[in-house]
Write a protein that holds these residues in place. Structure first.
Motif, PDB file in Angstrom:
ATOM      1  N   ARG A 104      12.737 -27.509 -10.427  1.00 61.21           N
ATOM      2  CA  ARG A 104      13.208 -27.281 -12.043  1.00 61.21           C
ATOM      3  C   ARG A 104      12.975 -27.640 -12.849  1.00 61.21           C
ATOM      4  N   ALA A 105      11.700 -28.133 -12.858  1.00 60.23           N
ATOM      5  CA  ALA A 105      11.303 -29.264 -14.342  1.00 60.23           C
ATOM      6  C   ALA A 105       9.883 -27.733 -14.282  1.00 60.23           C
ATOM      7  N   GLU A 106       9.534 -27.886 -12.769  1.00 57.97           N
ATOM      8  CA  GLU A 106       8.132 -26.020 -12.909  1.00 57.97           C
ATOM      9  C   GLU A 106       8.729 -25.156 -13.663  1.00 57.97           C
ATOM     10  N   LEU A 107      10.113 -24.846 -13.202  1.00 54.40           N
ATOM     11  CA  LEU A 107      10.463 -23.948 -13.508  1.00 54.40           C
ATOM     12  C   LEU A 107      10.841 -23.384 -15.331  1.00 54.40           C
ATOM     13  N   LEU A 108      11.928 -24.874 -15.720  1.00 57.41           N
ATOM     14  CA  LEU A 108      11.918 -24.853 -16.945  1.00 57.41           C
ATOM     15  C   LEU A 108      10.782 -24.807 -17.658  1.00 57.41           C
ATOM     16  N   GLN A 109       9.704 -25.289 -16.933  1.00 57.93           N
ATOM     17  CA  GLN A 109       8.503 -25.020 -18.366  1.00 57.93           C
ATOM     18  C   GLN A 109       7.574 -23.946 -17.973  1.00 57.93           C
ATOM     19  N   ILE A 110       7.967 -23.105 -16.998  1.00 57.99           N
ATOM     20  CA  ILE A 110       7.337 -21.638 -17.025  1.00 57.99           C
ATOM     21  C   ILE A 110       8.350 -20.682 -18.373  1.00 57.99           C
ATOM     22  N   LEU A 111       9.045 -20.905 -17.581  1.00 57.75           N
ATOM     23  CA  LEU A 111      10.140 -20.370 -18.530  1.00 57.75           C
ATOM     24  C   LEU A 111       9.924 -20.887 -20.262  1.00 57.75           C
ATOM     25  N   ALA A 112       9.896 -22.142 -20.512  1.00 55.70           N
ATOM     26  CA  ALA A 112       9.915 -21.781 -22.262  1.00 55.70           C
ATOM     27  C   ALA A 112       8.791 -21.365 -22.625  1.00 55.70           C
ATOM     28  N   GLU A 113       7.565 -21.940 -21.537  1.00 57.37           N
ATOM     29  CA  GLU A 113       6.239 -20.708 -21.888  1.00 57.37           C
ATOM     30  C   GLU A 113       6.472 -19.713 -22.288  1.00 57.37           C
ATOM     31  N   ALA A 114       7.419 -18.933 -21.645  1.00 60.07           N
ATOM     32  CA  ALA A 114       7.496 -17.522 -21.989  1.00 60.07           C
ATOM     33  C   ALA A 114       8.659 -16.568 -23.362  1.00 60.07           C
ATOM     34  N   ARG A 115       9.811 -18.305 -22.996  1.00 56.62           N
ATOM     35  CA  ARG A 115      10.502 -17.698 -24.950  1.00 56.62           C
ATOM     36  C   ARG A 115       9.620 -17.827 -25.596  1.00 56.62           C
ATOM     37  N   ALA A 116       8.736 -18.916 -25.759  1.00 60.81           N
ATOM     38  CA  ALA A 116       7.939 -19.400 -26.860  1.00 60.81           C
ATOM     39  C   ALA A 116       7.419 -18.748 -27.766  1.00 60.81           C
ATOM     40  N   ALA A 117       6.653 -17.811 -25.885  1.00 60.11           N
ATOM     41  CA  ALA A 117       5.632 -16.550 -26.646  1.00 60.11           C
ATOM     42  C   ALA A 117       6.239 -14.932 -27.505  1.00 60.11           C
ATOM     43  N   ARG A 118       4.955 -14.727 -28.030  1.00 64.83           N
ATOM     44  CA  ARG A 118       5.115 -13.157 -28.707  1.00 64.83           C
ATOM     45  C   ARG A 118       4.953 -12.242 -27.742  1.00 64.83           C
ATOM     46  N   THR A 119       3.905 -12.685 -26.947  1.00 65.28           N
ATOM     47  CA  THR A 119       2.926 -12.185 -26.045  1.00 65.28           C
ATOM     48  C   THR A 119       2.825 -12.534 -24.897  1.00 65.28           C
TER      49      THR A 119
ATOM     50  N   GLU B  54      -2.618 -14.372 -18.298  1.00 67.36           N
ATOM     51  CA  GLU B  54      -3.731 -13.522 -18.272  1.00 67.36           C
ATOM     52  C   GLU B  54      -2.722 -12.961 -17.462  1.00 67.36           C
ATOM     53  N   PRO B  55      -2.961 -11.406 -16.514  1.00 68.67           N
ATOM     54  CA  PRO B  55      -2.477 -10.480 -15.924  1.00 68.67           C
ATOM     55  C   PRO B  55      -2.474 -11.391 -14.248  1.00 68.67           C
ATOM     56  N   SER B  56      -3.387 -11.709 -14.265  1.00 63.67           N
ATOM     57  CA  SER B  56      -3.095 -12.425 -12.217  1.00 63.67           C
ATOM     58  C   SER B  56      -2.338 -13.312 -12.539  1.00 63.67           C
ATOM     59  N   LYS B  57      -2.145 -14.258 -13.139  1.00 62.44           N
ATOM     60  CA  LYS B  57      -1.214 -15.791 -13.315  1.00 62.44           C
ATOM     61  C   LYS B  57       0.652 -14.672 -13.736  1.00 62.44           C
ATOM     62  N   VAL B  58       0.350 -13.641 -14.327  1.00 65.74           N
ATOM     63  CA  VAL B  58       1.645 -12.916 -14.278  1.00 65.74           C
ATOM     64  C   VAL B  58       2.136 -12.444 -12.856  1.00 65.74           C
ATOM     65  N   ALA B  59       0.942 -11.775 -12.837  1.00 66.82           N
ATOM     66  CA  ALA B  59       1.877 -11.604 -10.774  1.00 66.82           C
ATOM     67  C   ALA B  59       1.969 -12.511  -9.880  1.00 66.82           C
TER      68      ALA B  59
ATOM     69  N   GLU C 198      13.018 -12.803 -20.154  1.00 65.48           N
ATOM     70  CA  GLU C 198      12.288 -13.119 -20.786  1.00 65.48           C
ATOM     71  C   GLU C 198      10.221 -12.020 -20.186  1.00 65.48           C
ATOM     72  N   LEU C 199      10.406 -11.529 -19.474  1.00 63.95           N
ATOM     73  CA  LEU C 199       9.329 -11.263 -18.404  1.00 63.95           C
ATOM     74  C   LEU C 199       9.235  -9.809 -19.422  1.00 63.95           C
ATOM     75  N   ALA C 200      10.668  -9.040 -19.316  1.00 68.26           N
ATOM     76  CA  ALA C 200      10.873  -8.095 -19.528  1.00 68.26           C
ATOM     77  C   ALA C 200      10.960  -7.648 -21.396  1.00 68.26           C
ATOM     78  N   ARG C 201      11.241  -8.435 -21.971  1.00 66.89           N
ATOM     79  CA  ARG C 201      10.602  -8.843 -23.697  1.00 66.89           C
ATOM     80  C   ARG C 201       9.197  -8.512 -23.701  1.00 66.89           C
ATOM     81  N   LEU C 202       8.204  -9.421 -22.917  1.00 66.01           N
ATOM     82  CA  LEU C 202       7.104  -9.892 -23.301  1.00 66.01           C
ATOM     83  C   LEU C 202       6.301  -8.478 -22.817  1.00 66.01           C
ATOM     84  N   ASP C 203       6.888  -7.720 -21.913  1.00 61.58           N
ATOM     85  CA  ASP C 203       6.486  -6.578 -20.966  1.00 61.58           C
ATOM     86  C   ASP C 203       6.688  -5.000 -22.461  1.00 61.58           C
ATOM     87  N   ALA C 204       7.161  -5.639 -23.365  1.00 65.90           N
ATOM     88  CA  ALA C 204       7.625  -4.762 -23.873  1.00 65.90           C
ATOM     89  C   ALA C 204       6.914  -5.069 -25.559  1.00 65.90           C
ATOM     90  N   ALA C 205       6.578  -6.027 -25.964  1.00 61.51           N
ATOM     91  CA  ALA C 205       6.398  -6.450 -26.567  1.00 61.51           C
ATOM     92  C   ALA C 205       4.397  -6.063 -26.912  1.00 61.51           C
TER      93      ALA C 205
END
Length: 99
Positions: free
Chosen positions: A40-55, A59-64, A92-99
């Protein structure tokens, strides 16, 4: 011919293998159980990174990697929580992909 009084540093090719028990088919297979709190902690950390980002912050390999691993890691959590985290991450990924 070799001298029988000489000792060899090479092991006996046909003698007992001390690692043979590593391949014992009768030995029980160890079962891994993830700690839900750590997952849970690791998933919430990843999700928080995505939410805080504008793009996309990775890196593409990490996104995959995250696209594959995040939903699988969520399997260690209760179904309702896992489904919500998967949905939030996909959003969040859909939002970031559209940015």
């Amino acid at each position: 011919m070799s001298d029988p009084t000489m000792t060899s540093r090479q092991g006996d090719l046909f003698g007992p293998d001390p690692q043979s028990d590593l391949f014992d088919e009768d030995a029980p297979t160890p079962v891994y159980r993830a700690d839900p709190d750590e997952v849970r902690a690791e998933l919430l950390q990843i999700l928080a990174e995505a939410r805080a980002a504008r793009t996309l912050p990775w890196e593409p390999s990490k996104v995959a990697f995250y696209r594959t691993v995040f939903p699988q890691m969520a399997n260690w959590l209760p179904d309702d929580e896992a489904n919500q985290l998967r949905f939030d991450f996909a959003t969040e990924l859909a939002r970031l992909d559209a940015a």
